[in-house]
Design a protein around this motif. Structure first.
Motif, PDB file in Angstrom:
ATOM      1  N   ALA A   1       0.838  -1.203   0.000  1.00  0.00           N
ATOM      2  CA  ALA A   1       0.000   0.000   0.000  1.00  0.00           C
ATOM      3  C   ALA A   1       0.869   1.248   0.000  1.00  0.00           C
ATOM      4  CB  ALA A   1      -0.923  -0.012   1.207  1.00  0.00           C
ATOM      5  N   MET A   2       0.381   2.271  -0.653  1.00  0.00           N
ATOM      6  CA  MET A   2       1.093   3.553  -0.702  1.00  0.00           C
ATOM      7  C   MET A   2       0.261   4.589   0.044  1.00  0.00           C
ATOM      8  SD  MET A   2       2.587   3.585  -4.594  1.00  0.00           S
ATOM      9  CE  MET A   2       3.483   2.160  -5.232  1.00  0.00           C
ATOM     10  N   SER A   3       0.423   4.576   1.364  1.00  0.00           N
ATOM     11  CA  SER A   3      -0.316   5.515   2.202  1.00  0.00           C
ATOM     12  C   SER A   3       0.653   6.273   3.089  1.00  0.00           C
ATOM     13  CB  SER A   3      -1.381   4.776   3.030  1.00  0.00           C
ATOM     14  OG  SER A   3      -0.778   3.807   3.862  1.00  0.00           O
ATOM     15  N   HIS A   4       0.110   7.072   3.988  1.00  0.00           N
ATOM     16  CA  HIS A   4       0.922   7.997   4.777  1.00  0.00           C
ATOM     17  C   HIS A   4       1.852   7.271   5.748  1.00  0.00           C
ATOM     18  CE1 HIS A   4       1.737  12.081   6.000  1.00  0.00           C
ATOM     19  NE2 HIS A   4       1.530  11.774   7.277  1.00  0.00           N
ATOM     20  N   LYS A   5       1.388   6.166   6.321  1.00  0.00           N
ATOM     21  CA  LYS A   5       2.131   5.532   7.414  1.00  0.00           C
ATOM     22  C   LYS A   5       3.426   4.866   6.962  1.00  0.00           C
ATOM     23  CE  LYS A   5      -0.865   1.466   7.063  1.00  0.00           C
ATOM     24  NZ  LYS A   5      -2.061   0.847   7.625  1.00  0.00           N
ATOM     25  N   GLN A   6       3.562   4.567   5.655  1.00  0.00           N
ATOM     26  CA  GLN A   6       4.783   3.906   5.183  1.00  0.00           C
ATOM     27  C   GLN A   6       5.974   4.853   5.066  1.00  0.00           C
ATOM     28  OE1 GLN A   6       1.813   3.136   3.442  1.00  0.00           O
ATOM     29  NE2 GLN A   6       1.588   1.121   4.371  1.00  0.00           N
ATOM     30  N   GLY A   7       5.740   6.129   4.880  1.00  0.00           N
ATOM     31  CA  GLY A   7       6.851   7.057   4.712  1.00  0.00           C
ATOM     32  C   GLY A   7       7.638   6.786   3.445  1.00  0.00           C
ATOM     33  N   LEU A   8       6.921   6.547   2.339  1.00  0.00           N
ATOM     34  CA  LEU A   8       7.585   6.156   1.087  1.00  0.00           C
ATOM     35  C   LEU A   8       8.375   7.287   0.447  1.00  0.00           C
ATOM     36  CD1 LEU A   8       4.772   3.932  -0.481  1.00  0.00           C
ATOM     37  CD2 LEU A   8       6.796   3.211   0.785  1.00  0.00           C
ATOM     38  N   ASP A   9       8.161   8.513   0.895  1.00  0.00           N
ATOM     39  CA  ASP A   9       8.965   9.623   0.377  1.00  0.00           C
ATOM     40  C   ASP A   9      10.451   9.402   0.666  1.00  0.00           C
ATOM     41  OD1 ASP A   9       8.024   9.868   3.034  1.00  0.00           O
ATOM     42  OD2 ASP A   9       8.613  11.975   3.098  1.00  0.00           O
ATOM     43  N   LEU A  10      10.748   8.600   1.694  1.00  0.00           N
ATOM     44  CA  LEU A  10      12.138   8.278   2.008  1.00  0.00           C
ATOM     45  C   LEU A  10      12.804   7.529   0.857  1.00  0.00           C
ATOM     46  CD1 LEU A  10      14.386   8.258   4.173  1.00  0.00           C
ATOM     47  CD2 LEU A  10      13.466   6.082   4.970  1.00  0.00           C
ATOM     48  N   ILE A  11      12.032   6.673   0.186  1.00  0.00           N
ATOM     49  CA  ILE A  11      12.573   5.929  -0.965  1.00  0.00           C
ATOM     50  C   ILE A  11      12.906   6.886  -2.103  1.00  0.00           C
ATOM     51  CG2 ILE A  11      12.013   4.224  -2.750  1.00  0.00           C
ATOM     52  CD1 ILE A  11      10.359   2.731  -0.693  1.00  0.00           C
TER      53      ILE A  11
ATOM     54  N   LEU B   1       8.631 -10.526  -6.743  1.00  0.00           N
ATOM     55  CA  LEU B   1       9.496 -10.569  -5.566  1.00  0.00           C
ATOM     56  C   LEU B   1      10.882 -11.102  -5.916  1.00  0.00           C
ATOM     57  CD1 LEU B   1       6.961 -11.894  -2.898  1.00  0.00           C
ATOM     58  CD2 LEU B   1       7.740  -9.552  -3.227  1.00  0.00           C
ATOM     59  N   SER B   2      10.937 -12.078  -6.814  1.00  0.00           N
ATOM     60  CA  SER B   2      12.227 -12.647  -7.222  1.00  0.00           C
ATOM     61  C   SER B   2      13.068 -11.651  -8.015  1.00  0.00           C
ATOM     62  CB  SER B   2      12.008 -13.912  -8.065  1.00  0.00           C
ATOM     63  OG  SER B   2      11.417 -14.931  -7.296  1.00  0.00           O
ATOM     64  N   THR B   3      12.401 -10.692  -8.643  1.00  0.00           N
ATOM     65  CA  THR B   3      13.105  -9.683  -9.449  1.00  0.00           C
ATOM     66  C   THR B   3      14.038  -8.836  -8.600  1.00  0.00           C
ATOM     67  OG1 THR B   3      11.186  -9.570 -10.922  1.00  0.00           O
ATOM     68  CG2 THR B   3      12.767  -7.775 -11.071  1.00  0.00           C
ATOM     69  N   ALA B   4      13.660  -8.632  -7.344  1.00  0.00           N
ATOM     70  CA  ALA B   4      14.393  -7.705  -6.479  1.00  0.00           C
ATOM     71  C   ALA B   4      15.700  -8.301  -5.977  1.00  0.00           C
ATOM     72  CB  ALA B   4      13.514  -7.322  -5.296  1.00  0.00           C
ATOM     73  N   ASP B   5      16.724  -7.449  -5.905  1.00  0.00           N
ATOM     74  CA  ASP B   5      17.969  -7.827  -5.242  1.00  0.00           C
ATOM     75  C   ASP B   5      17.867  -7.571  -3.741  1.00  0.00           C
ATOM     76  OD1 ASP B   5      19.841  -8.547  -7.524  1.00  0.00           O
ATOM     77  OD2 ASP B   5      19.056  -6.602  -8.178  1.00  0.00           O
ATOM     78  N   PHE B   6      17.092  -6.574  -3.377  1.00  0.00           N
ATOM     79  CA  PHE B   6      16.768  -6.369  -1.961  1.00  0.00           C
ATOM     80  C   PHE B   6      15.406  -5.700  -1.852  1.00  0.00           C
ATOM     81  CE2 PHE B   6      19.680  -3.132  -3.454  1.00  0.00           C
ATOM     82  CZ  PHE B   6      19.140  -1.922  -3.044  1.00  0.00           C
ATOM     83  N   HIS B   7      14.760  -5.942  -0.721  1.00  0.00           N
ATOM     84  CA  HIS B   7      13.404  -5.467  -0.495  1.00  0.00           C
ATOM     85  C   HIS B   7      13.396  -4.299   0.487  1.00  0.00           C
ATOM     86  CE1 HIS B   7      11.335  -8.832  -2.532  1.00  0.00           C
ATOM     87  NE2 HIS B   7      12.446  -9.489  -2.212  1.00  0.00           N
ATOM     88  N   LEU B   8      12.439  -3.422   0.308  1.00  0.00           N
ATOM     89  CA  LEU B   8      12.319  -2.231   1.154  1.00  0.00           C
ATOM     90  C   LEU B   8      11.054  -2.320   2.000  1.00  0.00           C
ATOM     91  CD1 LEU B   8      13.188   0.414  -1.595  1.00  0.00           C
ATOM     92  CD2 LEU B   8      14.742  -0.616   0.082  1.00  0.00           C
ATOM     93  N   LEU B   9      11.198  -1.990   3.280  1.00  0.00           N
ATOM     94  CA  LEU B   9      10.060  -2.012   4.192  1.00  0.00           C
ATOM     95  C   LEU B   9      10.097  -0.774   5.085  1.00  0.00           C
ATOM     96  CD1 LEU B   9       7.605  -3.655   5.103  1.00  0.00           C
ATOM     97  CD2 LEU B   9       9.078  -4.802   6.746  1.00  0.00           C
ATOM     98  N   PRO B  10       9.880   0.405   4.491  1.00  0.00           N
ATOM     99  CA  PRO B  10       9.891   1.617   5.310  1.00  0.00           C
ATOM    100  C   PRO B  10       8.619   1.713   6.139  1.00  0.00           C
ATOM    101  CG  PRO B  10       9.262   2.148   3.075  1.00  0.00           C
ATOM    102  CD  PRO B  10       9.607   0.693   3.081  1.00  0.00           C
ATOM    103  N   GLN B  11       8.745   2.346   7.295  1.00  0.00           N
ATOM    104  CA  GLN B  11       7.573   2.585   8.134  1.00  0.00           C
ATOM    105  C   GLN B  11       7.890   3.747   9.051  1.00  0.00           C
ATOM    106  OE1 GLN B  11       5.220  -0.789   9.662  1.00  0.00           O
ATOM    107  NE2 GLN B  11       5.628   0.030  11.692  1.00  0.00           N
ATOM    108  N   ARG B  12       6.984   4.690   9.131  1.00  0.00           N
ATOM    109  CA  ARG B  12       7.218   5.856   9.973  1.00  0.00           C
ATOM    110  C   ARG B  12       7.241   5.462  11.441  1.00  0.00           C
ATOM    111  NH1 ARG B  12       3.773  10.997   8.260  1.00  0.00           N
ATOM    112  NH2 ARG B  12       4.836  11.686  10.147  1.00  0.00           N
ATOM    113  N   GLU B  13       8.138   6.096  12.181  1.00  0.00           N
ATOM    114  CA  GLU B  13       8.328   5.759  13.594  1.00  0.00           C
ATOM    115  C   GLU B  13       7.038   5.909  14.393  1.00  0.00           C
ATOM    116  OE1 GLU B  13      11.263   7.076  17.303  1.00  0.00           O
ATOM    117  OE2 GLU B  13      11.271   8.191  15.417  1.00  0.00           O
ATOM    118  N   GLU B  14       6.218   6.883  14.008  1.00  0.00           N
ATOM    119  CA  GLU B  14       4.987   7.137  14.751  1.00  0.00           C
ATOM    120  C   GLU B  14       3.983   5.985  14.646  1.00  0.00           C
ATOM    121  OE1 GLU B  14       6.557  11.090  13.121  1.00  0.00           O
ATOM    122  OE2 GLU B  14       6.317   9.022  12.439  1.00  0.00           O
ATOM    123  N   ALA B  15       4.193   5.095  13.676  1.00  0.00           N
ATOM    124  CA  ALA B  15       3.272   3.964  13.487  1.00  0.00           C
ATOM    125  C   ALA B  15       3.768   2.699  14.173  1.00  0.00           C
ATOM    126  CB  ALA B  15       3.074   3.691  12.000  1.00  0.00           C
ATOM    127  N   ALA B  16       4.858   2.800  14.952  1.00  0.00           N
ATOM    128  CA  ALA B  16       5.404   1.622  15.620  1.00  0.00           C
ATOM    129  C   ALA B  16       4.356   0.978  16.518  1.00  0.00           C
ATOM    130  CB  ALA B  16       6.625   2.021  16.442  1.00  0.00           C
TER     131      ALA B  16
END
Length: 203
Positions: free
Chosen positions: A112-122, A175-190
């Protein structure tokens, strides 16, 4: 819960996210009176069910803090079909479609591309690496309210690629295409969410 009570049946509520807490912690809402009211309504709903489950120990503890009796709680973790999602060759059709070669390194975010992921970091990471490490490419797969904003941020970047949701048949290949996976998440959503995509990454 009301329908179950009327029918003499047991009721079960399963939570994937704590949406009220996330909305206020992430600054989407700030009115204190509204926050207090929504928490009270949430507690009333939670306590009206015979069983309340969620996906991690931390989220179970939060349910306890919200007033749910420990006897009514159950941990029900997310799962993944390991017969369908298996390790595979990184040289997939996705690389061909995106004109990426075997020597390119791919960082994948799928979800999902929503606020809690903090995808702007990518996007910020992609900006930093575009000139110095042009062989590193970022694929963002999915839909959500932040997608259009992220596309605007990445409009001038040649190392960022957006693709839509994929079918189950193609998801393992993605998923196999990726060399590494990204899992960003904003600290406030911990402790408010536990990304279900984590299981697919491990698989």
């Amino acid at each position: 819960a009301l329908v179950a009570r009327g029918a003499g049946a047991k009721s079960w509520l399963h939570l994937q996210d704590f949406e009220v807490d996330a909305a206020f912690n992430l600054g989407l809402f700030s009115n204190r009176l509204l926050h207090k009211l929504m928490l009270a309504i949430e507690r009333r709903i939670l306590c009206s069910f015979d069983r309340v489950s969620t996906i991690s120990p931390q989220m179970l503890r939060r349910l306890q803090q919200k007033g749910v009796d420990n006897q009514h709680l159950f941990e029900l973790r997310n799962w993944v079909d390991i017969n369908q999602i298996v390790p595979g060759d990184r040289t997939t059709n996705f690389r061909r479609i995106l004109a990426l070669g075997d020597s390119d390194l791919i960082a994948l975010y799928s979800g999902a591309m929503s606020h809690k992921q903090g995808l702007d970091l990518i996007i910020e990471a992609a900006k930093e690496l575009e000139q110095s490490h042009s062989h590193i490419h970022f694929i963002l797969c999915g839909e959500g309210p932040q997608k259009s904003k992220l596309k605007e941020m990445a409009a001038s970047l040649r190392n960022v690629h957006f693709i839509g949701l994929q079918s189950d048949a193609r998801f393992g290949q993605l998923l196999s295409t990726a060399d590494f996976h990204l899992l960003p998440q904003r600290e406030e959503a911990a402790d408010l969410v536990l990304p279900s995509k984590l299981g697919s990454m491990f698989a």
